[in-house]
Design a protein around this motif. Sequence first.
Motif, mmCIF file in Angstrom:
data_model
loop_
_atom_site.group_PDB
_atom_site.id
_atom_site.type_symbol
_atom_site.label_atom_id
_atom_site.label_comp_id
_atom_site.label_asym_id
_atom_site.label_seq_id
_atom_site.Cartn_x
_atom_site.Cartn_y
_atom_site.Cartn_z
ATOM 1 N N LYS A 1 0.841 -1.204 0.000
ATOM 2 C CA LYS A 1 0.000 0.000 0.000
ATOM 3 C C LYS A 1 0.875 1.253 0.000
ATOM 4 C CE LYS A 1 -4.233 1.767 0.353
ATOM 5 N NZ LYS A 1 -5.152 1.306 1.395
ATOM 6 N N ASP A 2 1.993 1.214 0.713
ATOM 7 C CA ASP A 2 2.902 2.369 0.729
ATOM 8 C C ASP A 2 3.432 2.659 -0.668
ATOM 9 O OD1 ASP A 2 2.575 2.750 3.430
ATOM 10 O OD2 ASP A 2 4.428 1.726 4.000
ATOM 11 N N ASP A 3 3.778 1.599 -1.406
ATOM 12 C CA ASP A 3 4.285 1.798 -2.768
ATOM 13 C C ASP A 3 3.210 2.409 -3.659
ATOM 14 O OD1 ASP A 3 6.713 0.782 -2.052
ATOM 15 O OD2 ASP A 3 6.379 -1.210 -2.916
ATOM 16 N N PHE A 4 1.972 1.908 -3.506
ATOM 17 C CA PHE A 4 0.865 2.456 -4.285
ATOM 18 C C PHE A 4 0.710 3.950 -4.022
ATOM 19 C CE2 PHE A 4 -3.575 3.844 -3.698
ATOM 20 C CZ PHE A 4 -3.977 3.923 -5.023
ATOM 21 N N GLU A 5 0.729 4.359 -2.748
ATOM 22 C CA GLU A 5 0.532 5.767 -2.402
ATOM 23 C C GLU A 5 1.690 6.629 -2.897
ATOM 24 O OE1 GLU A 5 -0.212 5.926 1.777
ATOM 25 O OE2 GLU A 5 -2.227 5.076 1.595
ATOM 26 N N LYS A 6 2.924 6.120 -2.804
ATOM 27 C CA LYS A 6 4.080 6.876 -3.293
ATOM 28 C C LYS A 6 3.988 7.081 -4.809
ATOM 29 C CE LYS A 6 7.290 5.399 0.334
ATOM 30 N NZ LYS A 6 8.470 4.550 0.645
ATOM 31 N N GLU A 7 3.608 6.026 -5.522
ATOM 32 C CA GLU A 7 3.466 6.143 -6.974
ATOM 33 C C GLU A 7 2.382 7.156 -7.338
ATOM 34 O OE1 GLU A 7 2.651 2.219 -8.354
ATOM 35 O OE2 GLU A 7 4.624 1.439 -7.784
ATOM 36 N N TRP A 8 1.282 7.133 -6.595
ATOM 37 C CA TRP A 8 0.196 8.066 -6.865
ATOM 38 C C TRP A 8 0.650 9.510 -6.649
ATOM 39 C CZ3 TRP A 8 -4.582 7.872 -8.963
ATOM 40 C CH2 TRP A 8 -5.357 9.028 -8.844
ATOM 41 N N LYS A 9 1.314 9.755 -5.544
ATOM 42 C CA LYS A 9 1.751 11.122 -5.247
ATOM 43 C C LYS A 9 2.744 11.623 -6.281
ATOM 44 C CE LYS A 9 0.976 10.811 -0.262
ATOM 45 N NZ LYS A 9 1.608 10.764 1.094
ATOM 46 N N THR A 10 3.618 10.753 -6.750
ATOM 47 C CA THR A 10 4.586 11.151 -7.768
ATOM 48 C C THR A 10 3.893 11.529 -9.076
ATOM 49 O OG1 THR A 10 6.282 9.712 -6.802
ATOM 50 C CG2 THR A 10 6.592 10.396 -9.094
ATOM 51 N N ALA A 11 2.856 10.777 -9.406
ATOM 52 C CA ALA A 11 2.140 11.013 -10.662
ATOM 53 C C ALA A 11 1.141 12.161 -10.565
ATOM 54 C CB ALA A 11 1.415 9.740 -11.096
ATOM 55 N N HIS A 12 0.804 12.575 -9.342
ATOM 56 C CA HIS A 12 -0.213 13.618 -9.162
ATOM 57 C C HIS A 12 0.297 14.672 -8.168
ATOM 58 C CE1 HIS A 12 -2.380 9.988 -10.464
ATOM 59 N NE2 HIS A 12 -3.199 10.810 -11.075
ATOM 60 N N PRO A 13 1.264 15.489 -8.566
ATOM 61 C CA PRO A 13 1.778 16.518 -7.651
ATOM 62 C C PRO A 13 0.690 17.504 -7.249
ATOM 63 C CG PRO A 13 2.524 16.916 -9.897
ATOM 64 C CD PRO A 13 1.877 15.563 -9.902
ATOM 65 N N VAL A 14 0.746 17.939 -6.009
ATOM 66 C CA VAL A 14 -0.249 18.890 -5.497
ATOM 67 C C VAL A 14 0.019 20.267 -6.102
ATOM 68 C CG1 VAL A 14 -1.198 19.996 -3.443
ATOM 69 C CG2 VAL A 14 -0.465 17.591 -3.350
ATOM 70 N N PRO A 15 -0.972 20.912 -6.694
ATOM 71 C CA PRO A 15 -0.740 22.226 -7.306
ATOM 72 C C PRO A 15 -0.470 23.298 -6.257
ATOM 73 C CG PRO A 15 -3.081 21.687 -7.330
ATOM 74 C CD PRO A 15 -2.366 20.451 -6.862
ATOM 75 N N VAL A 16 0.270 24.307 -6.652
ATOM 76 C CA VAL A 16 0.510 25.462 -5.783
ATOM 77 C C VAL A 16 -0.691 26.398 -5.892
ATOM 78 C CG1 VAL A 16 1.965 27.474 -5.373
ATOM 79 C CG2 VAL A 16 3.009 25.287 -6.036
ATOM 80 N N VAL A 17 -1.231 26.807 -4.743
ATOM 81 C CA VAL A 17 -2.340 27.764 -4.749
ATOM 82 C C VAL A 17 -1.985 28.953 -3.868
ATOM 83 C CG1 VAL A 17 -4.065 25.975 -5.174
ATOM 84 C CG2 VAL A 17 -3.569 26.668 -2.826
ATOM 85 N N HIS A 18 -2.691 30.035 -4.076
ATOM 86 C CA HIS A 18 -2.448 31.262 -3.326
ATOM 87 C C HIS A 18 -3.703 31.672 -2.578
ATOM 88 C CE1 HIS A 18 1.635 32.145 -4.794
ATOM 89 N NE2 HIS A 18 1.225 31.496 -5.883
ATOM 90 N N ILE A 19 -3.568 32.704 -1.780
ATOM 91 C CA ILE A 19 -4.629 33.129 -0.866
ATOM 92 C C ILE A 19 -5.893 33.559 -1.601
ATOM 93 C CG2 ILE A 19 -3.924 35.548 -0.740
ATOM 94 C CD1 ILE A 19 -4.417 35.399 2.312
#
Length: 399
Positions: free
Chosen positions: A301-319
């Motif tokens: 499960k850890d590998d699955f989550e790491k792969e997902w995060k790598t493929a879907h970076p969190v966008p930068v947002v502002h105020i």
Amino acid sequence: MRFSIATGLSLLIATSPSFAAAPTAAQKLAQDATIVDTHIDAPSELLKHWDDLGVAAPGKEFDYPKARQGGLDVAFMSIYTSPEEDAEGKAWQIANTQIDAVEAMVGRHPDKFAVLRSPGDLERLRAGGRVTLALGMENGAPIGDDLAKIAQFHARGVRYITLAHSANNRISDSSYTVQKQWGGLSPFGEKVVAEMNRVGIMVDVSHLSDDAVRDVLRVTDVPVIASHSSMRHFTPGFERNISDELARAVAAEGGVVQLAFGTAFVSPKAAADLQAFFAAEADFDRANAAAAAAGQPTRSKDDFEKEWKTAHPVPVVHIDAVLDQIDYGVKTIGIDHVGMGSDFDGVSGNLPVELHSVADYPNLVAGLQARGYKDADIRKILGGNLLRVWNAVEAAAAH
């Protein structure tokens, strides 16, 4: 006249490249107003890694110095338990341990913190610069099947309960689950809402399915809150955020929607990615279960989550993303029904650049001032609206 974020805040940012320091007028209002944040995940974070939050705690989004810098008066400490802990029968133990952690924080620094059990005690307890700590239980799992535990948690200081979290439970369906169990509240969940009304605990509809929110509004006799939800208008299809229809229904009953700051709540891309993650996670779990049943190797499960995060970076947002949420909330349900529930320490640092800790409320105030909000209305958003609902729930229980 209201100013856009481009014309209003650009002037502020120009004089402060990092936007680290809000203008004096915003800082003054933040210190003078009563700021209530209904969702800070410090207790569960303390169980993962202990820090003394009475002093500066690098890496934490809530501590005493940051809270005083930001003008925070009432910090609702989230007593969070996961669906997995519920399934393992650990929720009651973990919830009480987190409450103990909050009480220990107060005991260690009685000059800096105080437990707030009633809004009527706020002025007395915040004297001398204390930050008051109220308790909000995120997930009704610790109640188990025993309605008597609601009064027990009230006696321990819990003043709102989020009925479910990221999975259906014995009380309610969750917004995150594809397959709903109850079609809203369970029969037991209706009794839970009535008992919360009776003892004076606010009902929190964040994390609930739309049908469950409708059921809550049908059953409750007092206003309810959404402790940390944003407006679904900006994140179509993301049931975790509240729809215009339900936000209006909450407001019509006198309640308040406490808007969250987390990137996944305010960014359409991040919200879509989160929904896709839950679907992919369900597929992963099914595939692993089938493999195990067939005697075949399973994936980590850890590998699955790491792969997902790598493929879907969190966008930068502002105020401006949060300010847009507030503007839309005020337009849709009125200035008396919008507040703040940041989710600090609960979203792994995925926050707007200018709203990264409890020190940054003055930046939000500056943004609202730049958009033309009157100070009296900003005070309502910062905490006045939530305190009104809390007072109403407490008064109804007393009578």
